[in-house]
Design an enzyme around this catalytic site. Sequence first.
Site, PDB file in Angstrom:
ATOM      1  N   GLU A  28       0.817  -1.213   0.000  1.00 26.37           N
ATOM      2  CA  GLU A  28       0.000   0.000   0.000  1.00 26.37           C
ATOM      3  C   GLU A  28       0.855   1.270   0.000  1.00 26.37           C
ATOM      4  OE1 GLU A  28      -2.601  -3.127   2.089  1.00 26.37           O
ATOM      5  OE2 GLU A  28      -0.497  -2.489   2.186  1.00 26.37           O
ATOM      6  N   PHE A  56     -11.678  -6.164  14.572  1.00 28.52           N
ATOM      7  CA  PHE A  56     -10.618  -6.697  13.721  1.00 28.52           C
ATOM      8  C   PHE A  56     -10.278  -5.710  12.618  1.00 28.52           C
ATOM      9  CE2 PHE A  56      -9.396  -9.237   9.936  1.00 28.52           C
ATOM     10  CZ  PHE A  56      -8.176  -9.714  10.408  1.00 28.52           C
ATOM     11  N   GLN A  57      -9.014  -5.402  12.498  1.00 29.08           N
ATOM     12  CA  GLN A  57      -8.471  -4.465  11.505  1.00 29.08           C
ATOM     13  C   GLN A  57      -9.109  -3.080  11.587  1.00 29.08           C
ATOM     14  OE1 GLN A  57      -8.409  -6.378   7.572  1.00 29.08           O
ATOM     15  NE2 GLN A  57      -6.349  -7.118   8.028  1.00 29.08           N
ATOM     16  N   LYS A  76     -17.389   0.074   6.099  1.00 28.48           N
ATOM     17  CA  LYS A  76     -17.828  -0.885   5.094  1.00 28.48           C
ATOM     18  C   LYS A  76     -19.330  -0.814   4.844  1.00 28.48           C
ATOM     19  CE  LYS A  76     -17.417  -5.707   3.652  1.00 28.48           C
ATOM     20  NZ  LYS A  76     -16.842  -7.038   3.956  1.00 28.48           N
ATOM     21  N   MET A 127      24.905   8.444   1.726  1.00 25.43           N
ATOM     22  CA  MET A 127      24.799   9.761   2.322  1.00 25.43           C
ATOM     23  C   MET A 127      25.126   9.718   3.818  1.00 25.43           C
ATOM     24  SD  MET A 127      24.271  12.941   1.574  1.00 25.43           S
ATOM     25  CE  MET A 127      23.124  13.307   0.245  1.00 25.43           C
TER      26      MET A 127
END
Length: 561
Positions: A51, A113-114, A163, A470
Site C-alpha cells: 500500500e 478486527f483491523q 464498510k 549519504m
Amino acid sequence: MLLNGSQILLECLIEQGVDTVFGYPGGAVLNIYDALYDYSDIFTHILTSHEQNAGHAADGYARTTGKTGVVIATSGPGATNLVTAIATANMDSIPMVAITGNVGTSLLGLDSFQEVDITGITMPVTKHNYIVKDVKDLADIVREAFFVANDGRKGPVLIDIPKDITGAVCEYEPKVPEGHSYSVNDAEISAAAEVIASAERPFIFAGGGVVLSGAEGQLTELAEMIDAPVSLSLMGMAAFDNASHRYTGMLGMHGTKTSSLALINSDVIIAIGTRFSDRVTCNTESFCNNIKNAKIVHIEIDPAEFDKNVKADVHVQGDVKLVISELMKKLSAAAHPEWMAQIKEWKETYPLRQVGMNEESVLPQYVLETLADITDRNAVITTEVGQHQMWTAEYFSFKNPKSFASSGGLGTMGYGLGAAIGAKVGNPDKTVVNIAGDGSFYMNMTELSTLAKYNIPVIELVFNNTVLGMVRQWQRLFYKAHFSQTTLAKPTDFEMLGKAFGIEAITISKKSEVREKLEYAVSCGRPVLINCLIDKDVNVLPMVPAGASVAEPILEIKVDC
C-alpha cells in the site's frame, strides 16, 4: 438515481476526471472493489505489492501529470501502510486523495478486527480528512475532498469509509466540479514591482510552488524581462531550463557555489513558491545575515510561510502563476550585463565535477549526463532519497515541466519506484527512469513485480555502492569515519533478481559500458533493472555542514580511510 456507496464513490471520481487509481484490496473495501469490477472500462487500476508504494504511485502520478492522485487501501494495516506516502505528499504539497475502508459503523471504537482510527492517525499529515458515517454525505464529501486537495496550497486528503456505508443505498445526483478562483492584491503587486525595478543585481530563487502552479513559462519570462539569474530548490527542479545561461544550480546544503555567491551578492532576492526550508538556509541566522543588504520579495500562496523562516521586505500572497503574470504587467525590460557577466564567471570558476580513480571509473555525473543526452533531456525522472537524489538534481539537465519527482520535505527512502510507476502510467509516451541507491532499492524492490505484471517500461537505475552513501558521507566528515551499520554489502545477484521478478536486468561495471547499456534500456520498450556499480566513496559535493553558512560549502572531501 439510486446507487450504493461504492457506486456513488466511483461516480464522483468520474465527475472529477479521474481515470486512474492505485491500490490494494481487502475486506473493508470489498464493496468498492466489487463496484470497480463493473467500472473496469472506465478506470485503470494498478495493483501494487504494498500500500505504501500505491500511495507513492498516486503521488508520482500527480507530480508528473498535474492531476490529483487517487489511492485506495483497506482498513487497519492497509490504511496505516499509507501513512508514510500521505506524509510524503503532505510535506511537498502534492494533491492526492486517499480512500480507506474501515469496519462497519456499529463496530467503530470497539477494537474490532483491523480497526484503526486512521483519521486520528493522519490528522497531522493531511490537509484535511473525513470519516463518512452517513451514505447521504458521501458524494459531497468526495467532491469537497478533491476541492480541498487542490485549493490554495495543495495537499493530500483522506476519506475513511466504513464498510456498511459503501454498501448502503441512497439517491445520487451528478454535479459539475467546483472550480478554483484566485485573486491578487494590487498594492502588493505594485510594491513588489517597485523593489524589483530598483534592482541592479536581482536573483530569483524558485521552489515547488512554481511547479504546482504550472508557472514554469511565466518564471522564464520574468527572468528574461528583468535579466536575472535563477536558482532552484529541489522541489523546484524542472521549473526552469537547467541548460540556460541564467541557471546557477540548486541553492542550499548541496547547492552550487555559484548560487550561494549570487545570493549573498544580490541586492534584490525574488523568492517564488518556496518556504525557505532548513535545507536551503542551512544556518538560518547566518543566511539572514549574509543577505541583510538585499531586499526580499516573497511570492507564496500560503501566507503562513511569510516570515516563518526568513523575513521578507515585501509579501505577495497568491497563486504563483497569476502573481507573476500580473507582476510583469507592472515591470519594464531591464538589462544587467555586468551582473550576468559575473554569474558567468562564477559558473566557470566553480563548475560541478566528479573525478574518478581511473579512466574506467563509473561516475554518477557521467551516467546522468549520458542519460540526459540519450533522452534529449525529455525523460521523466523520479528518485529515491540519498546521494543519488542529489547527483540527479546536480547532473541531469532538466528542461521540461513536471519531469522530476522526488521526496523533498520528508526525505522518504523507498519513494521513487512507486512514483515511477505512477509517472509512467500517467505519461505513457515518455521515458521514465527511477534513480535509486541500493539502500533505497532494498526497501521497495518488490514493485519490480508490478512492472513485470503490467509490463510498465520503467528503467530502474540503481547506483550500487554497497553502502548507505549519504549517511556514510556524514560519518566520514563528522563521526571520525565510524561507519556504523552503513555498510550493506549484501550478496544479492541483481541480474538473477530481475529475472526472478520477471524483468530484464543488466550490469554496468565500467565507463565504456555506460552509453551502450543506457541506450538499450531506453529503446527496448520493456522494464529494465540496471545495476550500476560505483565506488562507495564517491561523495555529494558541494556540501554545507549542519549549522554552517550556506556561503561556505565544502568543495572537496579527502578520502584516506
